[in-house]
Motif scaffolding. Structure first.
Motif, PDB file in Angstrom:
ATOM      1  N   LYS A 151      61.895  50.553  53.012  1.00  0.00           N
ATOM      2  CA  LYS A 151      61.707  49.462  52.050  1.00  0.00           C
ATOM      3  C   LYS A 151      60.702  48.441  52.564  1.00  0.00           C
ATOM      4  CE  LYS A 151      63.829  45.801  49.617  1.00  0.00           C
ATOM      5  NZ  LYS A 151      64.619  45.199  48.753  1.00  0.00           N
ATOM      6  N   ASP A 152      59.814  48.011  51.649  1.00  0.00           N
ATOM      7  CA  ASP A 152      58.910  46.869  51.854  1.00  0.00           C
ATOM      8  C   ASP A 152      58.004  47.007  53.064  1.00  0.00           C
ATOM      9  OD1 ASP A 152      59.771  45.585  49.565  1.00  0.00           O
ATOM     10  OD2 ASP A 152      61.295  44.412  50.606  1.00  0.00           O
ATOM     11  N   CYS A 153      57.422  48.193  53.266  1.00  0.00           N
ATOM     12  CA  CYS A 153      56.495  48.407  54.377  1.00  0.00           C
ATOM     13  C   CYS A 153      55.142  48.858  53.856  1.00  0.00           C
ATOM     14  CB  CYS A 153      57.031  49.488  55.325  1.00  0.00           C
ATOM     15  SG  CYS A 153      58.548  49.025  56.188  1.00  0.00           S
ATOM     16  N   ILE A 154      54.104  48.508  54.573  1.00  0.00           N
ATOM     17  CA  ILE A 154      52.781  49.073  54.359  1.00  0.00           C
ATOM     18  C   ILE A 154      52.717  50.268  55.304  1.00  0.00           C
ATOM     19  CG2 ILE A 154      50.290  48.695  54.498  1.00  0.00           C
ATOM     20  CD1 ILE A 154      51.003  45.621  54.286  1.00  0.00           C
ATOM     21  N   ILE A 155      52.533  51.456  54.745  1.00  0.00           N
ATOM     22  CA  ILE A 155      52.576  52.689  55.531  1.00  0.00           C
ATOM     23  C   ILE A 155      51.178  53.290  55.575  1.00  0.00           C
ATOM     24  CG2 ILE A 155      53.579  54.986  55.738  1.00  0.00           C
ATOM     25  CD1 ILE A 155      56.010  53.887  54.170  1.00  0.00           C
ATOM     26  N   ASN A 156      50.602  53.355  56.778  1.00  0.00           N
ATOM     27  CA  ASN A 156      49.242  53.865  56.931  1.00  0.00           C
ATOM     28  C   ASN A 156      49.162  55.379  56.962  1.00  0.00           C
ATOM     29  OD1 ASN A 156      48.624  51.178  57.160  1.00  0.00           O
ATOM     30  ND2 ASN A 156      47.504  51.376  59.065  1.00  0.00           N
ATOM     31  N   GLN A 183      63.205  58.335  50.299  1.00  0.00           N
ATOM     32  CA  GLN A 183      62.982  57.392  49.214  1.00  0.00           C
ATOM     33  C   GLN A 183      62.284  56.158  49.771  1.00  0.00           C
ATOM     34  OE1 GLN A 183      65.384  57.268  45.940  1.00  0.00           O
ATOM     35  NE2 GLN A 183      66.979  58.615  46.729  1.00  0.00           N
ATOM     36  N   PHE A 184      61.406  55.588  48.960  1.00  0.00           N
ATOM     37  CA  PHE A 184      60.627  54.431  49.347  1.00  0.00           C
ATOM     38  C   PHE A 184      60.755  53.381  48.252  1.00  0.00           C
ATOM     39  CE2 PHE A 184      58.892  58.234  51.150  1.00  0.00           C
ATOM     40  CZ  PHE A 184      58.632  57.890  52.462  1.00  0.00           C
ATOM     41  N   GLY A 239      47.756  55.859  53.174  1.00  0.00           N
ATOM     42  CA  GLY A 239      47.237  57.136  53.648  1.00  0.00           C
ATOM     43  C   GLY A 239      48.352  58.100  53.971  1.00  0.00           C
ATOM     44  N   GLY A 240      47.992  59.383  54.038  1.00  0.00           N
ATOM     45  CA  GLY A 240      48.962  60.391  54.406  1.00  0.00           C
ATOM     46  C   GLY A 240      48.883  61.601  53.512  1.00  0.00           C
ATOM     47  N   ASN A 241      49.936  62.408  53.559  1.00  0.00           N
ATOM     48  CA  ASN A 241      49.972  63.653  52.809  1.00  0.00           C
ATOM     49  C   ASN A 241      51.418  64.045  52.538  1.00  0.00           C
ATOM     50  OD1 ASN A 241      49.126  66.051  51.601  1.00  0.00           O
ATOM     51  ND2 ASN A 241      49.083  67.141  53.548  1.00  0.00           N
ATOM     52  N   ILE A 242      51.701  64.338  51.286  1.00  0.00           N
ATOM     53  CA  ILE A 242      52.997  64.867  50.899  1.00  0.00           C
ATOM     54  C   ILE A 242      52.727  66.245  50.328  1.00  0.00           C
ATOM     55  CG2 ILE A 242      54.977  64.612  49.373  1.00  0.00           C
ATOM     56  CD1 ILE A 242      54.623  61.624  49.505  1.00  0.00           C
ATOM     57  N   VAL A 243      53.234  67.274  50.987  1.00  0.00           N
ATOM     58  CA  VAL A 243      52.945  68.645  50.563  1.00  0.00           C
ATOM     59  C   VAL A 243      53.881  69.083  49.449  1.00  0.00           C
ATOM     60  CG1 VAL A 243      52.078  69.243  52.855  1.00  0.00           C
ATOM     61  CG2 VAL A 243      54.437  69.760  52.276  1.00  0.00           C
ATOM     62  N   ALA A 244      53.434  70.109  48.702  1.00  0.00           N
ATOM     63  CA  ALA A 244      54.276  70.694  47.666  1.00  0.00           C
ATOM     64  C   ALA A 244      55.570  71.182  48.317  1.00  0.00           C
ATOM     65  CB  ALA A 244      53.547  71.851  46.997  1.00  0.00           C
ATOM     66  N   GLY A 245      56.671  70.942  47.655  1.00  0.00           N
ATOM     67  CA  GLY A 245      57.968  71.334  48.202  1.00  0.00           C
ATOM     68  C   GLY A 245      58.684  70.197  48.902  1.00  0.00           C
ATOM     69  N   SER A 246      57.993  69.081  49.131  1.00  0.00           N
ATOM     70  CA  SER A 246      58.664  67.914  49.704  1.00  0.00           C
ATOM     71  C   SER A 246      59.141  67.027  48.559  1.00  0.00           C
ATOM     72  CB  SER A 246      57.728  67.140  50.629  1.00  0.00           C
ATOM     73  OG  SER A 246      56.652  66.608  49.876  1.00  0.00           O
ATOM     74  N   ILE A 247      60.018  66.105  48.889  1.00  0.00           N
ATOM     75  CA  ILE A 247      60.561  65.217  47.864  1.00  0.00           C
ATOM     76  C   ILE A 247      60.357  63.777  48.304  1.00  0.00           C
ATOM     77  CG2 ILE A 247      62.605  64.573  46.549  1.00  0.00           C
ATOM     78  CD1 ILE A 247      63.722  67.383  47.273  1.00  0.00           C
ATOM     79  N   GLY A 248      59.353  63.144  47.762  1.00  0.00           N
ATOM     80  CA  GLY A 248      59.130  61.717  47.987  1.00  0.00           C
ATOM     81  C   GLY A 248      59.460  60.995  46.696  1.00  0.00           C
ATOM     82  N   VAL A 249      60.406  60.088  46.735  1.00  0.00           N
ATOM     83  CA  VAL A 249      60.777  59.309  45.559  1.00  0.00           C
ATOM     84  C   VAL A 249      60.348  57.879  45.823  1.00  0.00           C
ATOM     85  CG1 VAL A 249      62.650  58.583  44.034  1.00  0.00           C
ATOM     86  CG2 VAL A 249      62.730  60.846  45.107  1.00  0.00           C
ATOM     87  N   PHE A 250      59.539  57.332  44.914  1.00  0.00           N
ATOM     88  CA  PHE A 250      58.907  56.031  45.135  1.00  0.00           C
ATOM     89  C   PHE A 250      59.357  55.048  44.056  1.00  0.00           C
ATOM     90  CE2 PHE A 250      56.078  57.320  48.481  1.00  0.00           C
ATOM     91  CZ  PHE A 250      56.047  58.701  48.318  1.00  0.00           C
ATOM     92  N   HIS A 251      60.039  53.993  44.478  1.00  0.00           N
ATOM     93  CA  HIS A 251      60.507  52.937  43.583  1.00  0.00           C
ATOM     94  C   HIS A 251      59.566  51.741  43.750  1.00  0.00           C
ATOM     95  CE1 HIS A 251      64.502  54.971  43.308  1.00  0.00           C
ATOM     96  NE2 HIS A 251      64.228  55.292  44.550  1.00  0.00           N
ATOM     97  N   ASN A 252      58.826  51.411  42.708  1.00  0.00           N
ATOM     98  CA  ASN A 252      57.944  50.228  42.722  1.00  0.00           C
ATOM     99  C   ASN A 252      57.001  50.227  43.924  1.00  0.00           C
ATOM    100  OD1 ASN A 252      59.168  49.103  40.321  1.00  0.00           O
ATOM    101  ND2 ASN A 252      60.919  48.661  41.628  1.00  0.00           N
ATOM    102  N   CYS A 253      56.365  51.355  44.184  1.00  0.00           N
ATOM    103  CA  CYS A 253      55.418  51.480  45.298  1.00  0.00           C
ATOM    104  C   CYS A 253      53.991  51.538  44.771  1.00  0.00           C
ATOM    105  CB  CYS A 253      55.708  52.741  46.113  1.00  0.00           C
ATOM    106  SG  CYS A 253      57.283  52.684  46.997  1.00  0.00           S
ATOM    107  N   LYS A 254      53.039  51.257  45.637  1.00  0.00           N
ATOM    108  CA  LYS A 254      51.617  51.347  45.320  1.00  0.00           C
ATOM    109  C   LYS A 254      50.982  52.373  46.241  1.00  0.00           C
ATOM    110  CE  LYS A 254      51.325  46.457  44.190  1.00  0.00           C
ATOM    111  NZ  LYS A 254      50.729  45.176  44.543  1.00  0.00           N
ATOM    112  N   TYR A 255      50.124  53.213  45.672  1.00  0.00           N
ATOM    113  CA  TYR A 255      49.387  54.204  46.449  1.00  0.00           C
ATOM    114  C   TYR A 255      47.933  53.747  46.530  1.00  0.00           C
ATOM    115  CZ  TYR A 255      53.268  56.938  44.569  1.00  0.00           C
ATOM    116  OH  TYR A 255      54.508  57.376  44.195  1.00  0.00           O
ATOM    117  N   GLY A 294      45.460  58.729  50.207  1.00  0.00           N
ATOM    118  CA  GLY A 294      46.308  59.815  50.651  1.00  0.00           C
ATOM    119  C   GLY A 294      46.409  60.894  49.594  1.00  0.00           C
ATOM    120  N   VAL A 295      47.121  61.959  49.908  1.00  0.00           N
ATOM    121  CA  VAL A 295      47.295  63.097  49.015  1.00  0.00           C
ATOM    122  C   VAL A 295      48.787  63.204  48.684  1.00  0.00           C
ATOM    123  CG1 VAL A 295      46.992  65.593  48.786  1.00  0.00           C
ATOM    124  CG2 VAL A 295      45.352  64.254  50.127  1.00  0.00           C
ATOM    125  N   PHE A 296      49.131  62.956  47.420  1.00  0.00           N
ATOM    126  CA  PHE A 296      50.526  62.898  47.028  1.00  0.00           C
ATOM    127  C   PHE A 296      50.777  63.712  45.764  1.00  0.00           C
ATOM    128  CE2 PHE A 296      49.486  58.775  49.028  1.00  0.00           C
ATOM    129  CZ  PHE A 296      50.208  58.945  50.183  1.00  0.00           C
TER     130      PHE A 296
END
Length: 182
Positions: A130-135, A146-147, A154-170, A173-175
């Motif tokens: 929660k509430d972090c800037i993630i490089n 969950q975020f 920046g970063g990468n979320i590959v197919a098959g992963s589960i990233g759930v983003f609540h009120n986040c900004k991108y 990166g590759v998501f």
């Protein structure tokens, strides 16, 4: 937030977490409506106090891994990180430990990963940030987290992963497999 002192948490300067910020986090409901049993602070320049304050996230995780009873859905702990932290952090090292930042202030520059498998729902309490800037956010196949209120730069979320983003900004990166949840 006026009482915060800026700087890099890996050097002699760091963000001092005021008692007011700490008490507000502990007293209010956390992510997904969870109430925290306790919140550990990360303070690289201060002496460690068992169960309260550690110099590194890894040291806090080591303490929490041995906790009895362990963190659970009814015993959720938080790790409060302020300033800039350059550690590589696997947020699934100890389930039911939430990684908390100070909005628009906490910057995580190391690799942030989750080896936690298969989130059960968008309210699964096991792996949260929660509430972090993630490089550098890296989520591999079948890994989930969950975020909330984070800015991903920046970063990468590959197919098959589960990233759930609540009120986040991108910002970069590759998501391809992320799930916005608000």
């Amino acid at each position: 937030l006026d009482d915060l002192q800026g700087g890099d948490s890996t050097s002699s300067e760091f963000y001092h977490v005021t008692q007011e910020i700490y008490n507000n986090l502990l007293a209010t409901k956390g992510l997904g409506g969870a109430k925290y049993s306790n919140i550990i602070t990360i303070s690289p320049t201060e002496d460690e106090i068992e169960g309260e304050k550690y110099k590194t996230v890894l040291n806090a995780q080591e303490y929490l891994a041995l906790l009895s009873p362990p963190p659970s859905a009814t015993n959720i702990w938080g790790i409060l990180i302020s300033g800039t932290n350059s550690e590589n952090i696997d947020v699934a090292t100890v389930p039911y430990v939430h990684y908390l930042g100070i909005k628009d202030t906490t910057r995580l520059t190391g690799q942030i990963t989750s080896t936690g498998l298969n989130l059960q729902s968008t309210t699964d309490q096991r792996f949260w940030v929660k509430d972090c800037i993630i490089n550098n956010l890296i989520l591999g196949n079948l890994c989930g987290c969950q975020f909330e209120g984070c800015r991903i730069t920046g970063g990468n979320i590959v197919a098959g992963s589960i990233g759930v983003f609540h009120n986040c900004k991108y910002q970069d990166g590759v998501f391809p497999s992320s799930t916005p949840a608000g």
